[in-house]
Design a protein around this motif. Structure first.
Motif, PDB file in Angstrom:
ATOM      1  N   SER A  97       0.836  -1.200   0.000  1.00 12.50           N
ATOM      2  CA  SER A  97       0.000   0.000   0.000  1.00 12.50           C
ATOM      3  C   SER A  97       0.871   1.250   0.000  1.00 12.50           C
ATOM      4  N   ARG A  98       0.273   2.368  -0.413  1.00 10.61           N
ATOM      5  CA  ARG A  98       0.998   3.636  -0.488  1.00 10.61           C
ATOM      6  C   ARG A  98       1.258   4.241   0.884  1.00 10.61           C
ATOM      7  N   GLY A  99       0.444   3.925   1.842  1.00 11.02           N
ATOM      8  CA  GLY A  99       0.589   4.498   3.173  1.00 11.02           C
ATOM      9  C   GLY A  99      -0.090   3.626   4.206  1.00 11.02           C
ATOM     10  N   MET A 100       0.227   3.894   5.458  1.00 11.35           N
ATOM     11  CA  MET A 100      -0.351   3.135   6.569  1.00 11.35           C
ATOM     12  C   MET A 100      -0.788   4.102   7.654  1.00 11.35           C
ATOM     13  N   ARG A 101      -1.720   3.657   8.450  1.00  8.08           N
ATOM     14  CA  ARG A 101      -2.127   4.431   9.612  1.00  8.08           C
ATOM     15  C   ARG A 101      -2.531   3.471  10.716  1.00  8.08           C
ATOM     16  N   TRP A 102      -2.342   3.906  11.936  1.00  7.84           N
ATOM     17  CA  TRP A 102      -2.756   3.162  13.113  1.00  7.84           C
ATOM     18  C   TRP A 102      -2.714   4.104  14.294  1.00  7.84           C
ATOM     19  N   SER A 103      -3.317   3.688  15.380  1.00  6.54           N
ATOM     20  CA  SER A 103      -3.192   4.428  16.633  1.00  6.54           C
ATOM     21  C   SER A 103      -3.144   3.406  17.760  1.00  6.54           C
ATOM     22  N   ALA A 104      -2.378   3.720  18.772  1.00 11.17           N
ATOM     23  CA  ALA A 104      -2.263   2.807  19.917  1.00 11.17           C
ATOM     24  C   ALA A 104      -3.634   2.570  20.541  1.00 11.17           C
ATOM     25  N   GLY A 105      -4.496   3.577  20.510  1.00  7.43           N
ATOM     26  CA  GLY A 105      -5.819   3.470  21.114  1.00  7.43           C
ATOM     27  C   GLY A 105      -6.694   2.392  20.505  1.00  7.43           C
ATOM     28  N   GLN A 106      -6.497   2.085  19.237  1.00 12.90           N
ATOM     29  CA  GLN A 106      -7.331   1.058  18.609  1.00 12.90           C
ATOM     30  C   GLN A 106      -7.008  -0.333  19.151  1.00 12.90           C
ATOM     31  N   PHE A 107      -5.922  -0.451  19.948  1.00 13.98           N
ATOM     32  CA  PHE A 107      -5.504  -1.735  20.515  1.00 13.98           C
ATOM     33  C   PHE A 107      -5.640  -1.753  22.038  1.00 13.98           C
ATOM     34  N   ARG A 108      -6.403  -0.827  22.583  1.00 21.61           N
ATOM     35  CA  ARG A 108      -6.494  -0.653  24.028  1.00 21.61           C
ATOM     36  C   ARG A 108      -6.811  -1.948  24.774  1.00 21.61           C
ATOM     37  N   ASP A 109      -7.598  -2.815  24.192  1.00 24.22           N
ATOM     38  CA  ASP A 109      -7.977  -4.064  24.860  1.00 24.22           C
ATOM     39  C   ASP A 109      -6.978  -5.193  24.611  1.00 24.22           C
ATOM     40  N   ARG A 110      -5.910  -4.908  23.873  1.00 22.21           N
ATOM     41  CA  ARG A 110      -4.881  -5.909  23.573  1.00 22.21           C
ATOM     42  C   ARG A 110      -3.516  -5.327  23.928  1.00 22.21           C
ATOM     43  N   PRO A 111      -3.035  -5.529  25.158  1.00 23.86           N
ATOM     44  CA  PRO A 111      -1.799  -4.882  25.615  1.00 23.86           C
ATOM     45  C   PRO A 111      -0.586  -5.137  24.722  1.00 23.86           C
ATOM     46  N   ALA A 112      -0.405  -6.352  24.222  1.00 22.91           N
ATOM     47  CA  ALA A 112       0.749  -6.635  23.366  1.00 22.91           C
ATOM     48  C   ALA A 112       0.670  -5.817  22.069  1.00 22.91           C
ATOM     49  N   ALA A 113      -0.517  -5.723  21.495  1.00 27.48           N
ATOM     50  CA  ALA A 113      -0.698  -4.945  20.273  1.00 27.48           C
ATOM     51  C   ALA A 113      -0.524  -3.455  20.546  1.00 27.48           C
ATOM     52  N   GLU A 114      -1.025  -2.984  21.672  1.00 26.35           N
ATOM     53  CA  GLU A 114      -0.870  -1.575  22.032  1.00 26.35           C
ATOM     54  C   GLU A 114       0.612  -1.226  22.188  1.00 26.35           C
ATOM     55  N   SER A 115       1.366  -2.118  22.796  1.00 29.57           N
ATOM     56  CA  SER A 115       2.801  -1.916  22.963  1.00 29.57           C
ATOM     57  C   SER A 115       3.512  -1.925  21.606  1.00 29.57           C
ATOM     58  N   ALA A 116       3.134  -2.835  20.734  1.00 26.51           N
ATOM     59  CA  ALA A 116       3.731  -2.895  19.398  1.00 26.51           C
ATOM     60  C   ALA A 116       3.419  -1.632  18.606  1.00 26.51           C
ATOM     61  N   ALA A 117       2.186  -1.121  18.725  1.00 22.48           N
ATOM     62  CA  ALA A 117       1.810   0.111  18.029  1.00 22.48           C
ATOM     63  C   ALA A 117       2.631   1.286  18.543  1.00 22.48           C
ATOM     64  N   ALA A 118       2.815   1.363  19.855  1.00 19.71           N
ATOM     65  CA  ALA A 118       3.607   2.448  20.431  1.00 19.71           C
ATOM     66  C   ALA A 118       5.065   2.350  19.978  1.00 19.71           C
ATOM     67  N   ALA A 119       5.612   1.132  19.905  1.00 18.42           N
ATOM     68  CA  ALA A 119       7.000   0.951  19.462  1.00 18.42           C
ATOM     69  C   ALA A 119       7.152   1.344  17.991  1.00 18.42           C
ATOM     70  N   ALA A 120       6.214   0.932  17.154  1.00 16.47           N
ATOM     71  CA  ALA A 120       6.273   1.295  15.730  1.00 16.47           C
ATOM     72  C   ALA A 120       6.159   2.807  15.576  1.00 16.47           C
TER      73      ALA A 120
END
Length: 192
Positions: free
Chosen positions: A88-111
């Motif tokens: 894809s040409r671009g990506m988007r995400w936010s840590a908040g969309q993973f609030r109920d999944r701590p591992a995913a929230e941490s990965a989003a914050a690291a990225a």
């Protein structure tokens, strides 16, 4: 990941595997090289990023398994040179969309931290070496807005649309000096 719009446009990253892949600086640089230069071979990407070909190959496999890159169509003139391209040409995400999944929230914050650090480093490098005419036309903006959460989401969609319209345009063959330009935008609630 799911696509937001036409295939190949901005994708919302919603998988931990993709976020974890993006959290590695060399993988982020490979993604940048593919965005700027288009489909490329493993060895060419290794040269651009400054890593061994074996490391680049490993990073490309991780990015492919995460659904971020894929094999580009083979050039019939040299079937030995496998090329890679962005999905894809671009990506988007936010840590908040993973609030109920701590591992995913941490990965989003690291990225997010890896991407922000690279964006700031590139901005600083430009400021340290700016030259005419680019120093006259480079954009630096700073605007405070008063928005609801829904309005901020709409602003993000409009910014994506604007930037992608510029990315999709046909580039004239007029001899103008065109360079790769990084346009990064962050919009978030804050206080002065």
């Amino acid at each position: 990941m799911r696509s937001d719009g036409a295939p190949g446009d901005v994708r919302t990253v919603d998988e931990v595997r993709a976020l974890a892949a993006l959290a590695h600086p060399d993988r982020a640089r490979i993604m940048d090289a593919l965005a700027v230069d288009g489909p490329s071979t493993t060895s060419a990407l290794a040269d651009v990023v400054g890593v061994a070909t074996g490391s680049a190959s490993h990073h490309l496999r991780v990015l492919a398994e995460a659904g971020l890159v894929e094999r580009a169509p083979q050039d019939a003139s040299d079937l030995r040179q496998r090329r890679w391209k962005l999905v894809s040409r671009g990506m988007r995400w936010s840590a908040g969309q993973f609030r109920d999944r701590p591992a995913a929230e941490s990965a989003a914050a690291a990225a997010d931290a890896v991407m922000l650090a690279r964006d700031v480093d590139r901005a600083r490098a430009f400021l340290a070496s700016a030259e005419p005419p680019w120093d006259d036309v480079a954009v630096s903006g700073h605007t405070w807005l008063r928005l609801s959460a829904d309005e901020l989401a709409e602003l993000g969609r409009q910014l994506d649309d604007l930037l992608l319209a510029w990315r999709r345009r046909d580039i004239p063959d007029d001899g103008a000096d065109r360079r790769s330009v990084l346009a990064f935008v962050r919009a978030f609630p804050s206080r002065p």
